[in-house]
Design an enzyme around this catalytic site. Sequence first.
Site: not given
Length: 287
Positions: A33, A52, A101, A151, A183, A207
Amino acid sequence: MTRTVYLNGDFLPETEAKVSIFDRAFLMADGVYEVTSVLGGKLIDFDGHLKRLERSLNELDMKKPAAFDDLLSIHRKLVELNDIDEGLIYLQVTRGAPGDRDFVFPDPETTEPTLVLFTQAKPGLSNNPTAKTGIKVISIEDVRWGRRDIKTVQLLYPSMGKMMAKKAGADDAWMVEDGFVTEGTSNNAYIVKDGKIITRNLSTDILHGITRAAVLKFAREAQMTVEERPFTVEEAKEADEAFFTSASAFVLPVVEIDGAKVGDGTPGSVAGRLREIYLEESLKAAV
């Protein structure tokens, strides 16, 4: 007001947007995301977020959505349809819904990624009062997986970290590994000592923040000294000031760590100046 969202090629009322229960983001957290800020109806650091996103997709061997090259126009359309002056646009790409799945990745030739975007109105985003008061953080152990540079939507532990901070009467948490700050739960961390800005160097440990890159660029252009290296919690407590950066908060001062005041316990001048520069320069380049 019902928002208009984007789902796999269509602009829909949020109440009509549906994603399969077999989508791999739902079952496996198999998705990535980005969050882009909107100020004055324009997108901040859009190119950086797009680059990114592409990197995250490549690192996970995930197929680009068919509308990848149209993402700027999709963002702009959502801003227009939802009348966003200040706020956020959330974008998520998943590996899709193969039909059942399975731990094995589905064949990208037969499964299209799921692409979702929606807006969040945030009036006053650029005038966050905590920029003047600062925030309090606690330190917590960093127990996340080893590819924090991607991310992904695996945000359970950062959510837990924010809840730990809330229970401790703080605003956020800085994660610590082997004694060094990695972070924040949703931001990059910095300290300032003797005029020098210190922040952890890029690696798979953190990140690669888009706001981080812009702030450090502006700091160097303003003749500020930047040192990219890990720092400890004790160093942070003894620093002259501390702050964090993120796409939705820009630059925010940290005035307390684990109950200890940073500097004199008030926002520092470096963080304040960097926030001013970032907002001024980013608005000039907004699209």
